[in-house]
Scaffold this motif. Structure first.
Motif, PDB file in Angstrom:
ATOM      1  N   ILE A 161       0.843  -1.200   0.000  1.00 26.09           N
ATOM      2  CA  ILE A 161       0.000   0.000   0.000  1.00 26.09           C
ATOM      3  C   ILE A 161       0.873   1.243   0.000  1.00 26.09           C
ATOM      4  CG2 ILE A 161      -1.719   1.309   1.310  1.00 26.09           C
ATOM      5  CD1 ILE A 161      -2.726  -1.360   2.445  1.00 26.09           C
ATOM      6  N   MET A 162       1.891   1.245   0.840  1.00 27.09           N
ATOM      7  CA  MET A 162       2.800   2.380   0.960  1.00 27.09           C
ATOM      8  C   MET A 162       3.626   2.573  -0.313  1.00 27.09           C
ATOM      9  SD  MET A 162       3.979   1.289   4.796  1.00 27.09           S
ATOM     10  CE  MET A 162       5.127   2.617   5.128  1.00 27.09           C
ATOM     11  N   ILE A 163       4.143   1.464  -0.846  1.00 24.51           N
ATOM     12  CA  ILE A 163       4.999   1.531  -2.032  1.00 24.51           C
ATOM     13  C   ILE A 163       4.216   1.976  -3.259  1.00 24.51           C
ATOM     14  CG2 ILE A 163       6.336   0.100  -3.646  1.00 24.51           C
ATOM     15  CD1 ILE A 163       7.130  -1.583  -1.104  1.00 24.51           C
ATOM     16  N   ALA A 164       3.035   1.399  -3.462  1.00 23.38           N
ATOM     17  CA  ALA A 164       2.221   1.765  -4.627  1.00 23.38           C
ATOM     18  C   ALA A 164       1.833   3.236  -4.589  1.00 23.38           C
ATOM     19  CB  ALA A 164       0.972   0.886  -4.686  1.00 23.38           C
ATOM     20  N   SER A 165       1.529   3.738  -3.403  1.00 27.67           N
ATOM     21  CA  SER A 165       1.178   5.147  -3.263  1.00 27.67           C
ATOM     22  C   SER A 165       2.372   6.042  -3.574  1.00 27.67           C
ATOM     23  CB  SER A 165       0.666   5.420  -1.847  1.00 27.67           C
ATOM     24  OG  SER A 165       0.296   6.766  -1.696  1.00 27.67           O
ATOM     25  N   ALA A 166       3.557   5.665  -3.076  1.00 25.57           N
ATOM     26  CA  ALA A 166       4.759   6.476  -3.304  1.00 25.57           C
ATOM     27  C   ALA A 166       5.208   6.426  -4.758  1.00 25.57           C
ATOM     28  CB  ALA A 166       5.884   5.981  -2.391  1.00 25.57           C
ATOM     29  N   ALA A 167       5.083   5.246  -5.388  1.00 26.39           N
ATOM     30  CA  ALA A 167       5.558   5.076  -6.757  1.00 26.39           C
ATOM     31  C   ALA A 167       4.506   5.451  -7.801  1.00 26.39           C
ATOM     32  CB  ALA A 167       5.986   3.630  -6.972  1.00 26.39           C
ATOM     33  N   GLY A 168       3.254   5.555  -7.376  1.00 26.68           N
ATOM     34  CA  GLY A 168       2.177   5.877  -8.315  1.00 26.68           C
ATOM     35  C   GLY A 168       1.699   4.692  -9.129  1.00 26.68           C
ATOM     36  N   PHE A 169       1.903   3.470  -8.615  1.00 31.05           N
ATOM     37  CA  PHE A 169       1.435   2.279  -9.330  1.00 31.05           C
ATOM     38  C   PHE A 169      -0.077   2.127  -9.178  1.00 31.05           C
ATOM     39  CE2 PHE A 169       5.773   0.349  -8.223  1.00 31.05           C
ATOM     40  CZ  PHE A 169       6.313   0.719  -9.447  1.00 31.05           C
ATOM     41  N   THR A 170      -0.741   1.770 -10.270  1.00 33.10           N
ATOM     42  CA  THR A 170      -2.150   1.413 -10.174  1.00 33.10           C
ATOM     43  C   THR A 170      -2.262  -0.054  -9.769  1.00 33.10           C
ATOM     44  OG1 THR A 170      -2.342   0.692 -12.486  1.00 33.10           O
ATOM     45  CG2 THR A 170      -2.728   3.037 -12.017  1.00 33.10           C
ATOM     46  N   PHE A 171      -3.463  -0.452  -9.418  1.00 33.82           N
ATOM     47  CA  PHE A 171      -3.709  -1.835  -9.000  1.00 33.82           C
ATOM     48  C   PHE A 171      -3.284  -2.816 -10.095  1.00 33.82           C
ATOM     49  CE2 PHE A 171      -6.203  -5.664  -8.414  1.00 33.82           C
ATOM     50  CZ  PHE A 171      -6.227  -5.841  -7.043  1.00 33.82           C
ATOM     51  N   SER A 172      -3.694  -2.558 -11.338  1.00 33.70           N
ATOM     52  CA  SER A 172      -3.405  -3.484 -12.435  1.00 33.70           C
ATOM     53  C   SER A 172      -1.927  -3.484 -12.805  1.00 33.70           C
ATOM     54  CB  SER A 172      -4.261  -3.145 -13.662  1.00 33.70           C
ATOM     55  OG  SER A 172      -4.100  -1.788 -14.035  1.00 33.70           O
ATOM     56  N   GLU A 173      -1.282  -2.319 -12.812  1.00 30.25           N
ATOM     57  CA  GLU A 173       0.155  -2.250 -13.106  1.00 30.25           C
ATOM     58  C   GLU A 173       0.953  -3.095 -12.118  1.00 30.25           C
ATOM     59  OE1 GLU A 173       0.570   2.298 -14.948  1.00 30.25           O
ATOM     60  OE2 GLU A 173       0.779   1.928 -12.791  1.00 30.25           O
ATOM     61  N   PHE A 174       0.623  -2.938 -10.863  1.00 24.30           N
ATOM     62  CA  PHE A 174       1.325  -3.672  -9.808  1.00 24.30           C
ATOM     63  C   PHE A 174       1.076  -5.168  -9.936  1.00 24.30           C
ATOM     64  CE2 PHE A 174       2.083  -5.151  -5.473  1.00 24.30           C
ATOM     65  CZ  PHE A 174       3.206  -4.422  -5.108  1.00 24.30           C
ATOM     66  N   ALA A 175      -0.179  -5.551 -10.154  1.00 28.17           N
ATOM     67  CA  ALA A 175      -0.543  -6.971 -10.211  1.00 28.17           C
ATOM     68  C   ALA A 175       0.103  -7.680 -11.399  1.00 28.17           C
ATOM     69  CB  ALA A 175      -2.061  -7.120 -10.284  1.00 28.17           C
ATOM     70  N   VAL A 176       0.239  -6.998 -12.526  1.00 28.59           N
ATOM     71  CA  VAL A 176       0.840  -7.606 -13.720  1.00 28.59           C
ATOM     72  C   VAL A 176       2.276  -8.045 -13.445  1.00 28.59           C
ATOM     73  CG1 VAL A 176       1.736  -7.062 -16.023  1.00 28.59           C
ATOM     74  CG2 VAL A 176      -0.618  -6.508 -15.448  1.00 28.59           C
ATOM     75  N   VAL A 177       2.998  -7.252 -12.678  1.00 24.13           N
ATOM     76  CA  VAL A 177       4.385  -7.597 -12.336  1.00 24.13           C
ATOM     77  C   VAL A 177       4.442  -8.606 -11.197  1.00 24.13           C
ATOM     78  CG1 VAL A 177       6.588  -6.699 -11.465  1.00 24.13           C
ATOM     79  CG2 VAL A 177       5.273  -5.377 -13.138  1.00 24.13           C
ATOM     80  N   MET A 178       3.591  -8.424 -10.190  1.00 20.80           N
ATOM     81  CA  MET A 178       3.726  -9.192  -8.949  1.00 20.80           C
ATOM     82  C   MET A 178       3.018 -10.548  -8.959  1.00 20.80           C
ATOM     83  SD  MET A 178       5.724  -7.475  -6.962  1.00 20.80           S
ATOM     84  CE  MET A 178       5.437  -7.767  -5.224  1.00 20.80           C
ATOM     85  N   TYR A 179       1.955 -10.693  -9.732  1.00 23.59           N
ATOM     86  CA  TYR A 179       1.229 -11.965  -9.690  1.00 23.59           C
ATOM     87  C   TYR A 179       2.062 -13.152 -10.181  1.00 23.59           C
ATOM     88  CZ  TYR A 179      -3.468 -12.370  -7.837  1.00 23.59           C
ATOM     89  OH  TYR A 179      -4.529 -12.540  -6.980  1.00 23.59           O
ATOM     90  N   PRO A 180       2.803 -13.016 -11.297  1.00 22.02           N
ATOM     91  CA  PRO A 180       3.599 -14.173 -11.749  1.00 22.02           C
ATOM     92  C   PRO A 180       4.619 -14.640 -10.710  1.00 22.02           C
ATOM     93  CG  PRO A 180       3.399 -12.559 -13.508  1.00 22.02           C
ATOM     94  CD  PRO A 180       2.839 -11.912 -12.276  1.00 22.02           C
ATOM     95  N   ILE A 181       5.361 -13.720 -10.110  1.00 16.51           N
ATOM     96  CA  ILE A 181       6.379 -14.112  -9.131  1.00 16.51           C
ATOM     97  C   ILE A 181       5.722 -14.617  -7.842  1.00 16.51           C
ATOM     98  CG2 ILE A 181       6.645 -11.757  -8.224  1.00 16.51           C
ATOM     99  CD1 ILE A 181       9.328 -14.542  -8.517  1.00 16.51           C
ATOM    100  N   THR A 182       4.537 -14.097  -7.530  1.00 15.51           N
ATOM    101  CA  THR A 182       3.799 -14.610  -6.376  1.00 15.51           C
ATOM    102  C   THR A 182       3.412 -16.070  -6.587  1.00 15.51           C
ATOM    103  OG1 THR A 182       2.902 -12.420  -5.839  1.00 15.51           O
ATOM    104  CG2 THR A 182       1.721 -14.326  -4.959  1.00 15.51           C
TER     105      THR A 182
END
Length: 429
Positions: A161-182
């Motif tokens: 939550i903190m990182i996405a707010s600071a970096a300006g990531f949207t929900f979908s932008e973040f999920a596209v990168v993070m879901y595969p490695i998760t």
């Protein structure tokens, strides 16, 4: 260094030490530290400091999601899904373990990992008691699954939550990168854990006990239950489309919280707000100010320069350092204060070397991955760990020692770090 620099550094160290010791409530120690910094003159103007350094997007996102989850929890949706999973996949202990940990990981990405363990640990303990099987692999598995699953989205784990707010990531932008490695890290954990506890998970279940589980009493109001399903799906879709809808994450969360309250519990505003984890919101508020003091007094600049010099002005090396540092410190200091301290460090990088640090995405994701994965290292590394083990003590009168927790956590963590480094290399370099 000035007297104010030394003061802010000492306060930060004392707050972290207080959090690690667990002898005083973390929100209380953090608020006392923040108030002292405001009163001591570290900030030239106190009102300006509060405006500049507090990330209100994060605080409001937390508030909205807490209201939303609490409102939906009362409809029985989470308990129903947990027990329904047992009825469908409870043919043997292996499928039961897999289904519960998958469910925990999935929910952790959308209702945060702390709430997830609050919902699933009591259900799991009731299941293991009724089926007369060992609770240990299930409780440990769900803790690890919650931390890994929480990596996937911006609302899954407080650092995200903190990182996405600071970096300006949207929900979908973040999920596209993070879901595969998760998914990859989760699969590694799942296979390793099944191997570790193959004896416990090979015990035959009493299928009649599984079939006898009654779901009818879970849902007291079918209309509310249907509304909760529609609201949950609607919130996920809205988060996914927030960029196209030009909505901030906090706006989506607040809308979810108060719309669900209006539709499902319009007369329970005070009761629901009383259930909000205000201590966590105050904790975040204080940490933003403490991190702001480190930035205001130049401590962040000093630390940033040291890291940049050590990395040889290489984006890949710096990302690798960020992953390792955040993983290690998150494992012993709790990942929230670590993230609060690292965000201003990363924000300073383009000023130190604009050519190398033009794209900060790999650094932001390294911080997120390290903070979340480090949560599996020790019993105190993540809030979900503390909550889950507290529930185990409350319901069973049992505890899991630091040694027993960490001997599994470190093995899983080591494998996850290697996997994550390879993923970052392929994805960004």
């Amino acid at each position: 260094m000035s007297i104010y620099s030394i003061t802010s550094l000492i306060v930060f160290i004392m707050v972290v030490a207080g959090i690690v010791s667990q002898k005083i409530d973390r929100a209380l120690i953090a608020m006392l530290g923040a108030i002292f910094l405001l009163a001591s003159g570290v900030f030239p103007d106190q009102v300006t400091a509060i405006k500049e350094y507090i990330d209100y997007n994060t605080l409001l996102l937390l508030l909205g999601m807490m209201i939303f989850v609490e409102t939906l929890r009362k409809t029985g949706i989470f308990t129903f899904l947990g027990l329904a999973t047992l009825k469908v996949f409870g043919n043997n202990t292996y499928t039961l373990f897999i289904s519960l940990t998958v469910m925990v990981a999935l929910f952790s990405g959308f209702i945060d990992n702390v709430t997830t363990v609050l919902v699933f640990i009591p259900i799991t303990l009731a299941i293991t008691d009724s089926l007369k099987i060992n609770y240990f692999p299930f409780v440990m598995g769900e803790i690890f699954a919650s931390n890994i699953g929480g990596m996937a989205t911006i609302i899954g784990d407080p650092p995200n939550i903190m990182i996405a707010s600071a970096a300006g990531f949207t929900f979908s932008e973040f999920a596209v990168v993070m879901y595969p490695i998760t998914l990859i890290n989760f699969l590694f954990f799942e296979l390793l854990f099944i191997y570790f506890f193959r004896k416990d998970l090979s015990v035959k279940l009493d299928k009649n006990a599984v079939k006898s589980i009654d779901l009818s009493h879970i849902v007291e109001n079918k209309r509310e239950f249907i509304y909760s399903i529609l609201l949950f799906a609607g919130v996920i879709i809205t988060f996914a489309l927030q960029h196209k809808l030009h909505l901030e994450s906090s706006t989506v969360a607040l809308a979810a919280g108060f719309l669900s309250l209006f539709l499902l519990r319009p007369k329970e505003l005070k009761e629901t707000l009383a259930k909000v984890e205000w201590e966590n919101i105050l904790f975040f508020f204080a940490l933003f100010l403490i991190a702001g003091a480190l930035e205001e007094t130049g401590i962040i600049d000093i630390f940033s320069n040291l890291l940049v010099s050590f990395s040889g002005h290489s984006l890949f090396v710096f990302s690798f350092l960020m992953l390792v540092i955040s993983t290690f410190f998150a494992g012993f200091l709790n990942n929230v204060p670590l993230t609060a301290a690292m965000i201003p460090v990363i924000n300073k990088l383009p000023l130190l070397n604009p050519a190398v640090f033009a794209n900060l995405d790999p650094v932001w994701y390294s911080l997120s991955l390290g903070a979340c994965l480090g949560g599996n290292a020790t019993p105190i590394a993540a809030s979900a760990n503390v909550i889950a083990l507290g529930l185990l003590s409350q319901y069973k009168g049992k505890t899991i020692s630091f040694k027993d927790f960490s001997k599994y956590g470190f093995i899983i963590l080591l494998g996850n770090i290697i996997i994550t480094l390879i993923y970052l290399k392929i994805s960004f370099f």
